[in-house]
Design a protein around this motif. Structure first.
Motif, PDB file in Angstrom:
ATOM      1  N   TYR A  22      31.079  68.246  84.505  1.00  0.00           N
ATOM      2  CA  TYR A  22      32.057  68.450  85.575  1.00  0.00           C
ATOM      3  C   TYR A  22      31.731  69.709  86.395  1.00  0.00           C
ATOM      4  O   TYR A  22      32.016  69.759  87.592  1.00  0.00           O
ATOM      5  CB  TYR A  22      33.470  68.534  84.997  1.00  0.00           C
ATOM      6  N   ARG A  23      31.136  70.684  85.742  1.00  0.00           N
ATOM      7  CA  ARG A  23      30.724  71.888  86.492  1.00  0.00           C
ATOM      8  C   ARG A  23      29.640  71.527  87.512  1.00  0.00           C
ATOM      9  O   ARG A  23      29.668  72.022  88.647  1.00  0.00           O
ATOM     10  CB  ARG A  23      30.187  72.944  85.515  1.00  0.00           C
ATOM     11  N   LYS A  24      28.716  70.677  87.144  1.00  0.00           N
ATOM     12  CA  LYS A  24      27.696  70.222  88.092  1.00  0.00           C
ATOM     13  C   LYS A  24      28.322  69.398  89.218  1.00  0.00           C
ATOM     14  O   LYS A  24      27.925  69.501  90.385  1.00  0.00           O
ATOM     15  CB  LYS A  24      26.637  69.388  87.359  1.00  0.00           C
ATOM     16  N   ASN A  25      29.309  68.573  88.818  1.00  0.00           N
ATOM     17  CA  ASN A  25      29.980  67.762  89.840  1.00  0.00           C
ATOM     18  C   ASN A  25      30.725  68.629  90.855  1.00  0.00           C
ATOM     19  O   ASN A  25      30.797  68.292  92.050  1.00  0.00           O
ATOM     20  CB  ASN A  25      30.955  66.789  89.180  1.00  0.00           C
ATOM     21  N   VAL A  26      31.264  69.747  90.409  1.00  0.00           N
ATOM     22  CA  VAL A  26      31.933  70.673  91.329  1.00  0.00           C
ATOM     23  C   VAL A  26      30.933  71.218  92.348  1.00  0.00           C
ATOM     24  O   VAL A  26      31.202  71.262  93.554  1.00  0.00           O
ATOM     25  CB  VAL A  26      32.605  71.816  90.544  1.00  0.00           C
ATOM     26  N   ASP A  27      29.771  71.626  91.839  1.00  0.00           N
ATOM     27  CA  ASP A  27      28.743  72.159  92.743  1.00  0.00           C
ATOM     28  C   ASP A  27      28.277  71.089  93.736  1.00  0.00           C
ATOM     29  O   ASP A  27      28.083  71.380  94.929  1.00  0.00           O
ATOM     30  CB  ASP A  27      27.552  72.670  91.942  1.00  0.00           C
ATOM     31  N   MET A  28      28.105  69.863  93.254  1.00  0.00           N
ATOM     32  CA  MET A  28      27.663  68.785  94.129  1.00  0.00           C
ATOM     33  C   MET A  28      28.731  68.447  95.169  1.00  0.00           C
ATOM     34  O   MET A  28      28.416  68.115  96.315  1.00  0.00           O
ATOM     35  CB  MET A  28      27.329  67.541  93.298  1.00  0.00           C
ATOM     36  N   SER A  29      29.990  68.553  94.775  1.00  0.00           N
ATOM     37  CA  SER A  29      31.074  68.286  95.718  1.00  0.00           C
ATOM     38  C   SER A  29      31.099  69.317  96.844  1.00  0.00           C
ATOM     39  O   SER A  29      31.299  68.978  98.014  1.00  0.00           O
ATOM     40  CB  SER A  29      32.425  68.275  94.985  1.00  0.00           C
ATOM     41  N   VAL A  30      30.892  70.577  96.483  1.00  0.00           N
ATOM     42  CA  VAL A  30      30.838  71.629  97.506  1.00  0.00           C
ATOM     43  C   VAL A  30      29.667  71.400  98.452  1.00  0.00           C
ATOM     44  O   VAL A  30      29.794  71.516  99.681  1.00  0.00           O
ATOM     45  CB  VAL A  30      30.739  73.015  96.843  1.00  0.00           C
ATOM     46  N   LEU A  31      28.509  71.052  97.888  1.00  0.00           N
ATOM     47  CA  LEU A  31      27.330  70.786  98.708  1.00  0.00           C
ATOM     48  C   LEU A  31      27.560  69.591  99.634  1.00  0.00           C
ATOM     49  O   LEU A  31      27.201  69.627 100.813  1.00  0.00           O
ATOM     50  CB  LEU A  31      26.116  70.537  97.807  1.00  0.00           C
ATOM     51  N   ALA A  32      28.173  68.532  99.092  1.00  0.00           N
ATOM     52  CA  ALA A  32      28.453  67.348  99.907  1.00  0.00           C
ATOM     53  C   ALA A  32      29.432  67.663 101.031  1.00  0.00           C
ATOM     54  O   ALA A  32      29.307  67.153 102.153  1.00  0.00           O
ATOM     55  CB  ALA A  32      29.000  66.224  99.026  1.00  0.00           C
ATOM     56  N   PHE A  33      30.408  68.529 100.752  1.00  0.00           N
ATOM     57  CA  PHE A  33      31.365  68.906 101.787  1.00  0.00           C
ATOM     58  C   PHE A  33      30.672  69.677 102.910  1.00  0.00           C
ATOM     59  O   PHE A  33      30.939  69.438 104.102  1.00  0.00           O
ATOM     60  CB  PHE A  33      32.476  69.758 101.176  1.00  0.00           C
ATOM     61  N   LEU A  34      29.789  70.589 102.550  1.00  0.00           N
ATOM     62  CA  LEU A  34      29.058  71.351 103.562  1.00  0.00           C
ATOM     63  C   LEU A  34      28.141  70.447 104.381  1.00  0.00           C
ATOM     64  O   LEU A  34      28.002  70.621 105.606  1.00  0.00           O
ATOM     65  CB  LEU A  34      28.244  72.461 102.890  1.00  0.00           C
ATOM     66  N   ILE A  35      27.511  69.474 103.724  1.00  0.00           N
ATOM     67  CA  ILE A  35      26.643  68.534 104.447  1.00  0.00           C
ATOM     68  C   ILE A  35      27.476  67.686 105.405  1.00  0.00           C
ATOM     69  O   ILE A  35      27.074  67.440 106.549  1.00  0.00           O
ATOM     70  CB  ILE A  35      25.873  67.645 103.450  1.00  0.00           C
TER      71      ILE A  35
END
Length: 217
Positions: free
Chosen positions: A141-154
């Motif tokens: 879930y910690r990785k998913n949080v990071d990926m979610s932030v990256l996806a939001f910025l993209i």
């Protein structure tokens, strides 16, 4: 005929000629003014092209500040729900992941602190998991949080790119009066091919060659 009569005739002739010349000057001046007025009525002034009426730069800046603002400036309101739909979905995934991460993080701490009294503080949905399972899911879930932030910025960046590209395309004439040509393409290495060349017109009416978009060997 006396010399006085001759003098009167000469003076009359000179005066008549001067008056006739003045009448000709007045008539020619009136004709010139009339022709100028007529020509000004017939020729309509050309409205100059306004470069500052629309600015792709403004669309870029507005979209970077607030998502969808650039699309509104480009008069593409139908894109605004898409922008907020994508960003909203990513934000929702981020909220779920951060919530689960915090729950598993606290549950793992209570599980490995060697204090049985703290086990009652573990949420019921995590109590059936072992310490290793809690740690594994916490990291996921910690990785998913990071990926979610990256996806939001993209998604935010794509919103800016879309506003910029659409803003620049508004500078061109996208009516039916466009041209497409098929040209042979000969290269220095002896290879031949076919190229499709599109020509667009900007708002000033100047033809712009969009270049070779297809090169088939």
């Amino acid at each position: 005929m006396s010399w006085r009569s001759i003098l009167v005739i000469i003076v009359f002739t000179i005066t008549s000629g001067h008056s006739y010349a003045q009448l000709q000057t007045v008539d020619s001046t009136k004709l010139k003014r009339a022709s100028t007025i007529d020509s000004s009525k017939k020729i309509k002034p050309k409205v100059p092209y306004c470069d500052t009426c629309f600015s792709p730069k403004k669309a870029t800046i507005r979209s970077a500040i607030i998502p969808g603002w650039g699309q509104i400036y480009n008069k593409q309101l139908w894109k605004v729900p898409l922008v907020y739909g994508v960003l909203g979905a990513v934000a929702g995934i981020f909220i779920v992941n951060i919530h689960e991460y915090k729950g598993l993080r606290d549950a793992y701490r209570y599980k490995v602190d060697n204090d049985p009294a703290n086990d009652t503080l573990i949420a019921s949905r995590y109590s059936v998991l072992s310490a290793n399972s809690m740690k594994f899911y916490r990291d996921q879930y910690r990785k998913n949080v990071d990926m979610s932030v990256l996806a939001f910025l993209i998604g935010w960046a794509l919103n800016v790119v879309d506003a910029t590209v659409s803003g620049h395309l508004k500078q061109f004439d996208v009516s039916d009066d466009l041209s497409m040509k098929i040209k042979p393409n000969f290269q220095m290495n002896g290879q031949t091919g076919v190229s499709l060349v599109f020509s667009l017109k900007n708002k000033k009416g100047k033809l712009i060659d969009m270049g070779k978009i297809l090169n088939a060997k």
